[in-house]
Design a protein around this motif. Structure first.
Motif, PDB file in Angstrom:
ATOM      1  N   LEU A   1       2.618 -15.376  -6.166  1.00 40.42           N
ATOM      2  CA  LEU A   1       3.256 -14.533  -7.175  1.00 40.42           C
ATOM      3  C   LEU A   1       2.620 -13.154  -7.157  1.00 40.42           C
ATOM      4  N   PRO A   2       3.314 -12.153  -6.618  1.00 38.84           N
ATOM      5  CA  PRO A   2       2.761 -10.800  -6.596  1.00 38.84           C
ATOM      6  C   PRO A   2       2.475 -10.291  -8.019  1.00 38.84           C
ATOM      7  N   ASN A   3       1.366  -9.588  -8.154  1.00 37.69           N
ATOM      8  CA  ASN A   3       0.959  -9.073  -9.464  1.00 37.69           C
ATOM      9  C   ASN A   3       2.039  -8.217 -10.120  1.00 37.69           C
ATOM     10  N   ILE A   4       2.758  -7.432  -9.340  1.00 40.78           N
ATOM     11  CA  ILE A   4       3.788  -6.567  -9.927  1.00 40.78           C
ATOM     12  C   ILE A   4       4.852  -7.385 -10.647  1.00 40.78           C
TER      13      ILE A   4
ATOM     14  N   LYS B   1       3.486   8.378  -5.081  1.00 41.60           N
ATOM     15  CA  LYS B   1       2.041   8.123  -5.130  1.00 41.60           C
ATOM     16  C   LYS B   1       1.715   6.764  -5.736  1.00 41.60           C
ATOM     17  N   CYS B   2       2.412   5.737  -5.262  1.00 42.79           N
ATOM     18  CA  CYS B   2       2.193   4.373  -5.739  1.00 42.79           C
ATOM     19  C   CYS B   2       1.352   3.610  -4.716  1.00 42.79           C
ATOM     20  N   GLU B   3       0.067   3.467  -5.005  1.00 41.93           N
ATOM     21  CA  GLU B   3      -0.844   2.801  -4.081  1.00 41.93           C
ATOM     22  C   GLU B   3      -0.491   1.330  -3.891  1.00 41.93           C
ATOM     23  N   TYR B   4      -0.037   0.671  -4.949  1.00 46.77           N
ATOM     24  CA  TYR B   4       0.331  -0.746  -4.838  1.00 46.77           C
ATOM     25  C   TYR B   4       1.466  -0.906  -3.830  1.00 46.77           C
ATOM     26  N   CYS B   5       2.555  -0.186  -4.027  1.00 51.36           N
ATOM     27  CA  CYS B   5       3.727  -0.347  -3.159  1.00 51.36           C
ATOM     28  C   CYS B   5       3.491   0.157  -1.742  1.00 51.36           C
ATOM     29  N   THR B   6       2.674   1.194  -1.583  1.00 51.06           N
ATOM     30  CA  THR B   6       2.403   1.645  -0.215  1.00 51.06           C
ATOM     31  C   THR B   6       1.639   0.576   0.550  1.00 51.06           C
ATOM     32  N   ALA B   7       0.722  -0.109  -0.118  1.00 51.69           N
ATOM     33  CA  ALA B   7      -0.016  -1.193   0.547  1.00 51.69           C
ATOM     34  C   ALA B   7       0.910  -2.356   0.883  1.00 51.69           C
ATOM     35  N   VAL B   8       1.761  -2.735  -0.052  1.00 51.75           N
ATOM     36  CA  VAL B   8       2.685  -3.851   0.166  1.00 51.75           C
ATOM     37  C   VAL B   8       3.612  -3.554   1.347  1.00 51.75           C
TER      38      VAL B   8
ATOM     39  N   ASP C   1      -2.784  -7.239  -4.876  1.00 48.93           N
ATOM     40  CA  ASP C   1      -2.962  -8.637  -4.490  1.00 48.93           C
ATOM     41  C   ASP C   1      -3.869  -8.699  -3.263  1.00 48.93           C
ATOM     42  N   GLU C   2      -4.638  -9.756  -3.171  1.00 47.60           N
ATOM     43  CA  GLU C   2      -5.612  -9.917  -2.079  1.00 47.60           C
ATOM     44  C   GLU C   2      -4.966  -9.741  -0.704  1.00 47.60           C
ATOM     45  N   VAL C   3      -3.774 -10.261  -0.525  1.00 50.98           N
ATOM     46  CA  VAL C   3      -3.087 -10.222   0.761  1.00 50.98           C
ATOM     47  C   VAL C   3      -2.790  -8.789   1.233  1.00 50.98           C
TER      48      VAL C   3
END
Length: 185
Positions: free
Chosen positions: A29-32, A75-82, A172-174
């Protein structure tokens, strides 16, 4: 503001089944999605819009590059990583392509370069894209349908990017290996 990252156990009633389904399809389950569960309407809308975006006329790589370009512009660090992870690990995209998006450099592939630049211009101009930019996009082999589908991708990612900004969603760790520090907007 502090937001709860809900799980399938403690989520609001109307969000539970949506989270269970998302967990099953993602393998986790992704944190977002846990954050979005605060509002069952937002969670449902995001999940439905994600499915609709997956049916767009873009190739999987084009779709992910467009999503990455929106997320980088916002500038969304979460989504750029995903989405960097998706490009590199699921779609086997060249790391140079991904890095070029982050650095604002030209992509080696001219058609993909035009796609990313068009997306950036659409986000920056809030949809007031110049006619010459639209024509360049069309001449690269994209269609009027694709012009509209970029708006769909921007809408999807605006929901996600802005939610992450509000909640400062932990990665998320992944996806942690793909975290890139983005310059402030």
């Amino acid at each position: 503001m502090n937001f709860t990252i809900y799980t399938t156990e403690n989520a609001p009633k109307r969000s539970k089944s949506l989270l269970k389904s998302a967990k099953k399809s993602n393998g986790f389950l992704p944190n977002i999605l846990g954050v979005m569960a605060e509002s069952p309407a937002v969670l449902e809308g995001y999940l439905k819009l994600s499915k609709i975006v997956s049916r767009s006329d873009f190739s999987p790589q084009e779709k992910e590059l467009a999503i990455l370009a929106v997320s980088e512009e916002n500038k969304c660090e979460y989504c750029t990583a995903v989405h960097s992870t998706a490009l590199k690990k699921q779609l086997n995209a060249d790391e140079g392509i991904v890095n070029a998006v982050f650095k604002g450099e030209e992509l080696a592939n001219p058609k993909l370069n035009i796609l990313v630049n068009y997306v950036r211009k659409a986000v920056r101009s809030r949809g007031h894209v110049q006619e010459e930019d639209i024509q360049e996009f069309l001449k690269a082999g994209y269609s009027k349908q694709n012009v509209l589908e970029i708006n769909l991708i921007i809408a999807l990612m605006t929901i996600s990017n802005y939610t992450n900004h509000l909640a400062d969603t932990p990665l998320d760790e992944v996806y942690k290996s793909e975290k890139i520090e983005l310059e402030s907007a």
